[in-house]
Every structure is written in C-alpha cells, then in structure tokens.
Design a protein around this motif. Structure first.
Motif, PDB file in Angstrom:
ATOM      1  N   SER A 126     -14.666  -5.746  12.400  1.00 33.11           N
ATOM      2  CA  SER A 126     -15.433  -6.453  13.419  1.00 33.11           C
ATOM      3  C   SER A 126     -15.016  -7.919  13.433  1.00 33.11           C
ATOM      4  O   SER A 126     -14.579  -8.475  12.424  1.00 33.11           O
ATOM      5  N   ARG A 133     -19.546  -6.339   9.829  1.00 33.42           N
ATOM      6  CA  ARG A 133     -19.981  -7.693   9.438  1.00 33.42           C
ATOM      7  C   ARG A 133     -20.398  -8.536  10.643  1.00 33.42           C
ATOM      8  O   ARG A 133     -21.366  -9.290  10.581  1.00 33.42           O
ATOM      9  N   TYR A 134     -19.670  -8.415  11.739  1.00 33.25           N
ATOM     10  CA  TYR A 134     -19.985  -9.222  12.926  1.00 33.25           C
ATOM     11  C   TYR A 134     -20.573  -8.353  14.042  1.00 33.25           C
ATOM     12  O   TYR A 134     -20.178  -8.449  15.201  1.00 33.25           O
ATOM     13  N   HIS A 163     -24.936  -4.823   7.664  1.00 30.95           N
ATOM     14  CA  HIS A 163     -23.782  -5.541   8.213  1.00 30.95           C
ATOM     15  C   HIS A 163     -23.039  -6.279   7.102  1.00 30.95           C
ATOM     16  O   HIS A 163     -22.766  -7.482   7.200  1.00 30.95           O
ATOM     17  N   PHE A 207     -24.926 -11.163  12.758  1.00 33.29           N
ATOM     18  CA  PHE A 207     -23.733 -11.250  11.928  1.00 33.29           C
ATOM     19  C   PHE A 207     -24.123 -11.393  10.456  1.00 33.29           C
ATOM     20  O   PHE A 207     -25.006 -12.163  10.096  1.00 33.29           O
ATOM     21  N   GLU A 208     -23.431 -10.621   9.617  1.00 33.57           N
ATOM     22  CA  GLU A 208     -23.608 -10.651   8.155  1.00 33.57           C
ATOM     23  C   GLU A 208     -25.046 -10.352   7.738  1.00 33.57           C
ATOM     24  O   GLU A 208     -25.531 -10.868   6.727  1.00 33.57           O
ATOM     25  N   PRO A 240     -16.032 -12.007  15.149  1.00 28.27           N
ATOM     26  CA  PRO A 240     -17.087 -12.785  15.806  1.00 28.27           C
ATOM     27  C   PRO A 240     -16.881 -12.825  17.321  1.00 28.27           C
ATOM     28  O   PRO A 240     -15.751 -12.831  17.812  1.00 28.27           O
TER      29      PRO A 240
END
Length: 305
Positions: A277, A171-172, A165, A159-160, A279
C-alpha cells in the motif's frame, strides 16, 4: 525427463448447491438454480482455487521452452525457479522474473541438458503478482471518497492503524464504517483487474484473513485501488471492464477479517512481488486534498466533468 509445475495462486470461485423436492416428494440436488415452484434450499459452498496464470511447455521434448498465459486483463509479474534439477540448465538462468502482459507470452526460457548422455530431471515452481513492478511509485493523484455523492461516513482506522493496518499490504489503508449494502463508487477510473465476489462470512479470526470479497481496479499509472469486505455476489463489475471515477461498482459488506460492516480502501502497487500500500489523498467538494485521518467524516462528492 521429469517436468512438474507448482502454482501459487489466490484467485477463487464459488458455487451454490440447490436442494429441492418434486411434486412426488423426490429430492434433487443441483449446482444450477432449478426451474420449480417448490421450496428450494440454497447452500453457499466454499470457494475453490481458480487458476489464471500458468506456464506452458513448447518446443522439442529434449530441449523444452516455456511460455506463460496470463488471463488477467492487466499485467502480472511472474517469478520462476527450479523446484529441483539435475543435469539441466536454463537460458536465461533461473531463478528469473518476467513481466506478462494479458494473453500468451513469447518464449520466456528454455531448458536443455548439460550432457545428452546422462539422465536428467527437473521440476519448476512459480508464483505471480498482479500489476507491473513499481518499486519507486509515489501517488500524485487525488481520489474521490469511494461513496455516493452526499453520503457521509466515518473513518474508523486510517494509515498505520494498530488493529489491522500494520503490514506492508495494508499500512496505508483506510477503514470506513458503513452499514452492509451501502453503495460503493470508484474512487478513480481504470480497468477492473480482479473481482472476488463469492465469500459469504467474516470475523476476527485469522481464518478469515484471505476471505474478503474485493475489487481491484488498475489505474493508468500502474497503481491499483482495492475495495474490500464487499457483500456476497453484489459486485457490479467484472475483470476487463473500464470504469469511470464515481461509477457505482459494488455494495459494502462484512466479509473476511472484519470486526464489523465497513469498507476497506487502499491504493497498492506491486513492489518486489508483493502488494504494497502507498500513501494517497482524498479530494473534497472544494477541490482541496487531504490525508484521511481516524475520526474524520468522509463526504461523497460528484466526479469532476
């Protein structure tokens, strides 16, 4: 009255060109595999756009209505606006967004003249996004690692991650390093919504950004898992197919924007006509959930009965 439509679409389809000689030495070219024992040269052609959602006019020419056709096996959101318009109005007013279930919709809007005695013209433009709008979605389901039971693979970007990303769509996401040809398994059950299977190259130039083979699977809560950078023509599923968690769906590759062979996995939703995206957590063999981190090894497990 002038009507013109502008479509924005990202679905593609590719073909191959077959070149071969007959026994007399004459050359032939075909887009279908030839039935010959002679040597055949095969060239992968660049994928071309394949339209799957469009507007259609219905009703009287003087007072046209518009509906839409959605050939995806799941919902899409469509945004319609004027390109230009003079002497006409729409009911309901444009711009407007509509949710389209698979198949043909009912009438979405109607265009009529403001004054029948003056000339009128208009153009329409529209774009669409797969999935129903889920602006406040939060994942509550744990996902299987998308690899074969017993497989062990390293998370190289999580993630990130600062390499690729950094935008809303990725991003996730997680990148899982693996050799080309590694079996990919569904992390969660659902309906196959979209398959890109015809891209044949990759690299770190921006030209490859939208050229990754991928599979989108729609889940019952409206979220979608994307499996990307898959191998050329190795998808084992097709749109509309129901798959179960843990089912073999494809093989990994190195297509699209990629610095090396790996699987890109993310859970996405349609948020504001954009894939975003969200989490999520994986589950391990002891039924514990965990957030994927860079440097962690993922172990493939069997799907629960």
């Amino acid at each position: 009255m002038l009507i013109s439509l502008l479509l924005i679409s990202s679905t593609v389809a590719a073909k191959k060109l077959y070149k071969y000689q007959d026994q007399q030495g004459r050359w032939y070219f075909s887009d279908k595999p030839p039935a010959t024992e002679q040597k055949v040269e095969v060239r992968q052609l660049k994928p071309a756009a394949n339209q799957r959602v469009w507007l259609e006019q219905s009703g009287a020419k003087e007072n046209p209505g518009f509906d839409a056709i959605n050939q995806y096996p799941g919902p899409v959101e469509i945004s319609v606006d004027w390109g230009e318009h003079d002497g006409v109005t729409a009911t309901p007013p444009l711009p407007q967004r509509f949710l389209l279930e698979p198949g043909r919709s009912k009438n979405l809007f109607t265009v009529k003249a403001v004054d029948q005695t003056v000339s009128r013209r208009f153009t329409l433009q529209f774009r669409y996004m797969i999935g129903r709008p889920l602006p406040d979605y939060v994942s509550t389901t744990a996902y299987l690692p998308p690899v074969a039971p017993g497989g062990r693979f390293l998370v190289t970007q999580a993630f990130e991650g600062d390499f690729s990303h950094t935008d809303v769509q990725n991003r996730y996401a997680v990148d899982i390093m693996m050799p080309t040809g590694t079996p990919i398994h569904a992390a969660r059950g659902g309906i196959v919504l979209k398959v890109e299977n015809d891209f044949f190259s990759g690299g770190t130039e921006q030209a490859f950004a939208d050229k990754a083979n991928s599979i989108h699977i729609l889940h019952e809560d409206g979220s979608m898992a994307v499996y990307a950078h898959l191998a050329l023509e190795k998808a084992l599923v097709h749109p509309g197919l129901q798959v179960q968690a843990g089912e073999l769906i494809a093989y990994s590759g190195n297509t699209g924007f990629s610095s090396g062979p790996h699987l890109h996995f993310a859970v996405q939703v349609n948020r504001g006509m954009e894939l975003a995206s969200v989490p999520f957590e994986f589950i391990d063999a002891d039924d514990n959930t965990f957030v994927p981190r860079q440097g962690r090894w993922l172990l493939g497990i069997n799907a629960p009965p």
